[in-house]
Scaffold this active site. Structure first.
Site, mmCIF file in Angstrom:
data_model
loop_
_atom_site.group_PDB
_atom_site.id
_atom_site.type_symbol
_atom_site.label_atom_id
_atom_site.label_comp_id
_atom_site.label_asym_id
_atom_site.label_seq_id
_atom_site.Cartn_x
_atom_site.Cartn_y
_atom_site.Cartn_z
ATOM 1 N N CYS A 65 0.056 3.716 2.661
ATOM 2 C CA CYS A 65 0.550 3.117 4.167
ATOM 3 C C CYS A 65 1.941 3.466 4.395
ATOM 4 O O CYS A 65 2.428 4.057 5.541
ATOM 5 C CB CYS A 65 0.321 1.820 4.084
ATOM 6 N N CYS B 111 0.881 -1.349 -0.044
ATOM 7 C CA CYS B 111 0.065 -0.022 0.143
ATOM 8 C C CYS B 111 0.868 1.402 -0.068
ATOM 9 O O CYS B 111 1.755 1.401 0.868
ATOM 10 C CB CYS B 111 -0.929 -0.066 1.329
#
Length: 123
Positions: free
Chosen positions: A33, A30
């Site tokens: 993230c 991600c």
């Protein structure tokens, strides 16, 4: 305090045994993230009285499902075992620092009263 990785087995104990716990649900693939990770780590260093946990949603799929994670990163905050914040998306350092201070400043008597009222209304 440095961030800690939390597993499904450790999650309940982490919430039970600490006054304030922030949890970052993330995954290695991600992009947002990865952008949020250094912010999360930097803010964690500024608040020794708060636990900053990380949950790898790939490794802890059952925990992520139980927590209702549908988008990552998702940030949750618990205070006195009560979920007081949950939001998907990355925050910048200023926003995250303000959130930590807001959670620290909550009137928990009022929060517990609201939770009790909600539970009474559901019965």
């Amino acid at each position: 305090m440095a961030t800690i990785n939390v597993t499904e087995a450790e999650f309940p104990q982490t919430i039970e045994e600490n006054d304030i716990v922030f949890v970052d649900f993330w995954a290695d693939w991600c992009g947002p993230c990865k952008q949020f990770a250094p912010v999360y780590d930097a803010v964690s260093q500024q608040h020794e009285d708060v636990v900053f946990a990380k949950v790898d949603t790939e490794a802890e799929q059952r925990l992520a499902a139980a927590a209702g994670i549908t988008s990552i990163p998702t940030l949750m905050a618990f205070r006195e075992k009560v979920l007081v914040f949950s939001q998907a998306g990355a925050l910048n350092a200023t926003q995250f620092s303000q959130l930590v201070e807001a959670v620290k400043g909550l009137d928990m008597q009022e929060v517990h009263a609201q939770v009790a009222a909600q539970q009474a209304g559901q019965e």
